[in-house]
Design a protein around this motif. Structure first.
Motif, PDB file in Angstrom:
ATOM      1  N   SER A 131      33.173  49.093  22.991  1.00  0.00           N
ATOM      2  CA  SER A 131      34.029  48.883  24.168  1.00  0.00           C
ATOM      3  C   SER A 131      35.318  49.682  24.026  1.00  0.00           C
ATOM      4  O   SER A 131      35.673  50.128  22.924  1.00  0.00           O
ATOM      5  CB  SER A 131      34.372  47.394  24.339  1.00  0.00           C
ATOM      6  OG  SER A 131      35.277  46.983  23.340  1.00  0.00           O
ATOM      7  N   GLY A 132      36.014  49.808  25.137  1.00  0.00           N
ATOM      8  CA  GLY A 132      37.336  50.436  25.099  1.00  0.00           C
ATOM      9  C   GLY A 132      38.318  49.583  24.310  1.00  0.00           C
ATOM     10  O   GLY A 132      39.194  50.108  23.621  1.00  0.00           O
ATOM     11  N   THR A 133      38.173  48.276  24.425  1.00  0.00           N
ATOM     12  CA  THR A 133      39.043  47.363  23.687  1.00  0.00           C
ATOM     13  C   THR A 133      38.863  47.557  22.177  1.00  0.00           C
ATOM     14  O   THR A 133      39.851  47.607  21.430  1.00  0.00           O
ATOM     15  CB  THR A 133      38.722  45.904  24.073  1.00  0.00           C
ATOM     16  OG1 THR A 133      38.676  45.799  25.500  1.00  0.00           O
ATOM     17  CG2 THR A 133      39.750  44.946  23.525  1.00  0.00           C
ATOM     18  N   THR A 137      49.284  47.193  33.570  1.00  0.00           N
ATOM     19  CA  THR A 137      47.959  47.564  33.075  1.00  0.00           C
ATOM     20  C   THR A 137      47.069  46.347  32.996  1.00  0.00           C
ATOM     21  O   THR A 137      47.484  45.222  33.293  1.00  0.00           O
ATOM     22  CB  THR A 137      48.054  48.250  31.690  1.00  0.00           C
ATOM     23  OG1 THR A 137      46.762  48.752  31.320  1.00  0.00           O
ATOM     24  CG2 THR A 137      48.525  47.273  30.611  1.00  0.00           C
ATOM     25  N   PHE A 138      45.842  46.569  32.590  1.00  0.00           N
ATOM     26  CA  PHE A 138      44.868  45.508  32.325  1.00  0.00           C
ATOM     27  C   PHE A 138      45.149  44.949  30.927  1.00  0.00           C
ATOM     28  O   PHE A 138      45.594  45.689  30.039  1.00  0.00           O
ATOM     29  CB  PHE A 138      43.469  46.136  32.412  1.00  0.00           C
ATOM     30  CG  PHE A 138      42.338  45.221  32.066  1.00  0.00           C
ATOM     31  CD1 PHE A 138      42.240  43.951  32.613  1.00  0.00           C
ATOM     32  CD2 PHE A 138      41.331  45.649  31.207  1.00  0.00           C
ATOM     33  CE1 PHE A 138      41.172  43.123  32.300  1.00  0.00           C
ATOM     34  CE2 PHE A 138      40.259  44.827  30.900  1.00  0.00           C
ATOM     35  CZ  PHE A 138      40.183  43.562  31.440  1.00  0.00           C
ATOM     36  N   ALA A 165      43.499  44.362  28.425  1.00  0.00           N
ATOM     37  CA  ALA A 165      42.846  44.987  27.265  1.00  0.00           C
ATOM     38  C   ALA A 165      43.714  46.073  26.629  1.00  0.00           C
ATOM     39  O   ALA A 165      43.485  46.440  25.476  1.00  0.00           O
ATOM     40  CB  ALA A 165      41.499  45.572  27.666  1.00  0.00           C
ATOM     41  N   SER A 166      44.714  46.596  27.356  1.00  0.00           N
ATOM     42  CA  SER A 166      45.634  47.578  26.765  1.00  0.00           C
ATOM     43  C   SER A 166      46.523  46.924  25.717  1.00  0.00           C
ATOM     44  O   SER A 166      46.966  47.577  24.780  1.00  0.00           O
ATOM     45  CB  SER A 166      46.556  48.196  27.822  1.00  0.00           C
ATOM     46  OG  SER A 166      45.827  48.791  28.854  1.00  0.00           O
ATOM     47  N   VAL A 196      49.248  54.272  29.585  1.00  0.00           N
ATOM     48  CA  VAL A 196      48.024  54.082  30.374  1.00  0.00           C
ATOM     49  C   VAL A 196      48.021  55.049  31.559  1.00  0.00           C
ATOM     50  O   VAL A 196      49.071  55.315  32.148  1.00  0.00           O
ATOM     51  CB  VAL A 196      47.949  52.624  30.894  1.00  0.00           C
ATOM     52  CG1 VAL A 196      46.596  52.353  31.548  1.00  0.00           C
ATOM     53  CG2 VAL A 196      48.197  51.631  29.761  1.00  0.00           C
ATOM     54  N   ASP A 207      45.694  55.242  26.751  1.00  0.00           N
ATOM     55  CA  ASP A 207      44.635  54.389  27.282  1.00  0.00           C
ATOM     56  C   ASP A 207      44.090  55.101  28.518  1.00  0.00           C
ATOM     57  O   ASP A 207      44.640  54.985  29.621  1.00  0.00           O
ATOM     58  CB  ASP A 207      45.179  53.000  27.621  1.00  0.00           C
ATOM     59  CG  ASP A 207      44.105  52.077  28.175  1.00  0.00           C
ATOM     60  OD1 ASP A 207      43.057  52.593  28.600  1.00  0.00           O
ATOM     61  OD2 ASP A 207      44.327  50.850  28.192  1.00  0.00           O
ATOM     62  N   ALA A 264      41.077  54.623  29.701  1.00  0.00           N
ATOM     63  CA  ALA A 264      39.885  53.852  30.095  1.00  0.00           C
ATOM     64  C   ALA A 264      39.504  54.106  31.548  1.00  0.00           C
ATOM     65  O   ALA A 264      38.329  54.075  31.905  1.00  0.00           O
ATOM     66  CB  ALA A 264      40.128  52.358  29.867  1.00  0.00           C
ATOM     67  N   GLU A 265      40.523  54.343  32.389  1.00  0.00           N
ATOM     68  CA  GLU A 265      40.274  54.510  33.823  1.00  0.00           C
ATOM     69  C   GLU A 265      40.332  55.974  34.244  1.00  0.00           C
ATOM     70  O   GLU A 265      40.268  56.269  35.431  1.00  0.00           O
ATOM     71  CB  GLU A 265      41.328  53.692  34.606  1.00  0.00           C
ATOM     72  CG  GLU A 265      41.341  52.226  34.205  1.00  0.00           C
ATOM     73  CD  GLU A 265      42.413  51.388  34.907  1.00  0.00           C
ATOM     74  OE1 GLU A 265      43.189  51.947  35.697  1.00  0.00           O
ATOM     75  OE2 GLU A 265      42.450  50.173  34.646  1.00  0.00           O
ATOM     76  N   SER A 274      36.721  53.961  28.331  1.00  0.00           N
ATOM     77  CA  SER A 274      35.863  52.796  28.555  1.00  0.00           C
ATOM     78  C   SER A 274      34.691  53.181  29.439  1.00  0.00           C
ATOM     79  O   SER A 274      34.842  53.977  30.376  1.00  0.00           O
ATOM     80  CB  SER A 274      36.646  51.665  29.214  1.00  0.00           C
ATOM     81  OG  SER A 274      35.751  50.651  29.645  1.00  0.00           O
ATOM     82  N   ASN A 304      32.751  50.546  30.730  1.00  0.00           N
ATOM     83  CA  ASN A 304      32.369  49.243  31.260  1.00  0.00           C
ATOM     84  C   ASN A 304      31.679  49.435  32.626  1.00  0.00           C
ATOM     85  O   ASN A 304      31.760  50.514  33.212  1.00  0.00           O
ATOM     86  CB  ASN A 304      33.608  48.352  31.381  1.00  0.00           C
ATOM     87  CG  ASN A 304      33.239  46.880  31.246  1.00  0.00           C
ATOM     88  OD1 ASN A 304      32.110  46.486  31.565  1.00  0.00           O
ATOM     89  ND2 ASN A 304      34.161  46.085  30.784  1.00  0.00           N
ATOM     90  N   LYS A 306      33.635  51.141  35.587  1.00  0.00           N
ATOM     91  CA  LYS A 306      34.422  52.364  35.376  1.00  0.00           C
ATOM     92  C   LYS A 306      33.744  53.563  36.039  1.00  0.00           C
ATOM     93  O   LYS A 306      32.660  53.441  36.592  1.00  0.00           O
ATOM     94  CB  LYS A 306      34.634  52.587  33.877  1.00  0.00           C
ATOM     95  CG  LYS A 306      35.442  51.454  33.218  1.00  0.00           C
ATOM     96  CD  LYS A 306      36.922  51.512  33.539  1.00  0.00           C
ATOM     97  CE  LYS A 306      37.642  50.191  33.441  1.00  0.00           C
ATOM     98  NZ  LYS A 306      37.821  49.626  32.129  1.00  0.00           N
ATOM     99  N   GLY A 336      30.806  49.723  26.915  1.00  0.00           N
ATOM    100  CA  GLY A 336      30.983  50.704  25.845  1.00  0.00           C
ATOM    101  C   GLY A 336      32.349  51.332  25.923  1.00  0.00           C
ATOM    102  O   GLY A 336      33.093  51.115  26.886  1.00  0.00           O
TER     103      GLY A 336
HETATM  104  C1  LIG Z   1      38.645  48.744  31.242  1.00  0.00           C
HETATM  105  C2  LIG Z   1      39.938  48.928  30.584  1.00  0.00           C
HETATM  106  C3  LIG Z   1      40.097  48.730  29.199  1.00  0.00           C
HETATM  107  C4  LIG Z   1      39.066  48.092  28.318  1.00  0.00           C
HETATM  108  O1  LIG Z   1      37.847  48.686  28.247  1.00  0.00           O
HETATM  109  P1  LIG Z   1      36.565  47.809  27.894  1.00  0.00           P
HETATM  110  O2  LIG Z   1      35.516  48.842  27.660  1.00  0.00           O
HETATM  111  O3  LIG Z   1      36.282  46.931  29.074  1.00  0.00           O
HETATM  112  O4  LIG Z   1      36.863  47.012  26.662  1.00  0.00           O
HETATM  113  C5  LIG Z   1      41.320  49.040  28.627  1.00  0.00           C
HETATM  114  N1  LIG Z   1      42.348  49.481  29.365  1.00  0.00           N
HETATM  115  C6  LIG Z   1      42.240  49.665  30.691  1.00  0.00           C
HETATM  116  C7  LIG Z   1      43.417  50.203  31.438  1.00  0.00           C
HETATM  117  C8  LIG Z   1      41.051  49.374  31.349  1.00  0.00           C
HETATM  118  O5  LIG Z   1      40.970  49.530  32.674  1.00  0.00           O
END
Ligand SMILES: *Cc1c(COP(=O)(O)O)cnc(C)c1O
Length: 383
Positions: free
Chosen positions: A58-60, A84-85, A87-88, A136, A162, A164-165, A186, A188, A191, A198
């Motif tokens: 995962s991104g996390t 942010t989300f 998970a950051s 981010v 980050d 992820a997006e 990420s 997910n 995304k 992943g």
């Molecule tokens: C989705 C997301 C993550 C986490 O990614 P995962 O793969 O869901 O663990 C982290 N930071 C941001 C900004 C995200 O949008």
């Protein structure tokens, strides 16, 4: 009921299933194998700039490993964008470290370079230099990387992007995820491309990526028996998921184009509506993948981002407020925050519209029409 219009749903291309079938045919049903290696290569080629990539669960998980590799420990402080989300920021807490939140600027909605420097100076004067900066690229929009990297270098603090997006976005023509000392991606389900779940860690420092692969597979020492000198994690990507990822990489460019076309569609559709505004790319330097199309709604005559969201929900259309800033989250109530109210204002007014690359013209029109209706109804005199 109409079939649901999702915010951002998975969009498979033609080859994902072939890569997965190959994994079955060759019995590579494990968190390693040819698809994992192939997916990492595909990402390295796409990102360029001689980066190395570790495919993870995962991104996390990727962000957690980034902080471990940077030596973030209990009691340390890590600067993180507030808007942010969660998970950051969560991996900072996994390490027992303290997140220090920094507000956004209103052009990109990402970390304000000015407030970043204020935060760094204040933390240093309090006796603790931050161990890392997590910046981010929200909704795919590049942060002001030149200024952020200049500040980070001046204070010698490593930067983790980050992204992820933001896979497929660029800043000054260079792929996001290749500016910081490390970056995370990420995959997910919602995304821009997905492996069902992943993520990946990205860095030009090959030793760090090797270390990430080692930590992600339980940190086994080089011995015939199972021996461990470090705490390990089970964070590697499955060869099945990586097969999906290899197929998705073949269509990534198309996915970016379609998401950008969604944004252009909404922008045109609401061009005459003075209560709806968009975050344009601040200059030629910024190229967003437009992972999600977002709007700011100026509250008038009882029409707000929330009334629009609820009206669309009734039509089975999924919208979402912007991310609620981390400094407003109950779980981070005790974290320091440096801000000027920008992210709070964005959260109050911001709405994410359906943005999938698989949306049809009809669906986009339907979303736009229902939003426009919210304004018409309110403009009618109440009898
Ligand atoms: C989705 C997301 C993550 C986490 O990614 P995962 O793969 O869901 O663990 C982290 N930071 C941001 C900004 C995200 O949008």
């Amino acid at each position: 009921m109409n079939s649901k219009i999702w915010l951002s749903s998975p969009h498979m291309g033609n080859n994902e299933f072939n890569f997965v079938k190959e994994a079955f045919d060759t019995n590579w049903i494990a968190p390693l194998g040819p698809n994992v290696d192939g997916f990492e290569k595909d990402l390295e080629t796409f990102l360029g700039n001689e980066v190395h990539v570790a495919a993870l669960s995962s991104g996390t998980a990727a962000l957690h490993l980034a902080l471990i590799i940077l030596g973030v420990k209990a009691g340390d402080e890590v600067i993180c964008q507030s808007m942010t989300f969660s998970a950051s920021a969560n991996p900072i807490a996994y390490q027992g470290a303290l997140p220090v939140f920094v507000d956004s600027e209103d052009r990109t909605w990402n970390m304000s370079p000015e407030l970043l420097e204020v935060a760094i100076q204040d933390r240093i004067s309090n006796g603790k230099k931050p161990k890392a900066i997590i910046v981010v690229h929200l909704y795919g929009m590049p942060a002001e990387m030149d200024r952020i990297m200049e500040i980070a270098k001046r204070y010698e603090i490593p930067v983790v992007e980050d992204a992820a997006e933001a896979l497929g976005s660029t800043y000054k023509g260079q792929a996001l995820g290749t500016f910081g000392d490390m970056a995370i991606l990420s995959f997910n389900g919602n995304k821009i491309i997905t492996t069902s779940g992943g993520g990946a860690l990205v860095s030009a420092n090959e030793a760090w990526i090797k270390k990430a692969r080692f930590l992600a597979t339980q940190a086994r020492d080089n011995a015939p028996h199972y021996q461990h000198s470090e705490i390990g994690y089970n964070y590697r990507m499955s060869n099945i998921c990586a097969g999906i990822g290899r197929g998705q990489m073949e269509v990534l460019k198309d996915r970016v184009e379609k998401r950008r076309a969604n944004f252009d569609f909404y922008k045109k559709a609401f061009a005459a509506n003075t209560d709806i505004s968009f975050a344009d790319e601040p200059s030629e330097a910024y190229y967003s993948n437009r992972w999600l199309s977002t709007v700011l709604v100026e509250e008038t005559n009882g029409v707000s981002r929330e009334s629009i969201r609820l009206a669309l929900e009734k039509e089975n259309i999924e919208c979402r407020p912007l991310w609620k800033p981390m400094h407003l989250q109950p779980v981070f109530a005790n974290a320091p925050y440096y801000g000027d109210g920008t992210s709070e204002k964005l959260f109050e007014k911001g709405l994410c519209l359906p943005s999938g690359s698989n949306l049809t013209e009809d669906e986009l029109h339907k979303v736009a029409t229902h939003i426009q209706e919210c304004f018409k109804v309110s403009a009618d005199p109440v009898v």
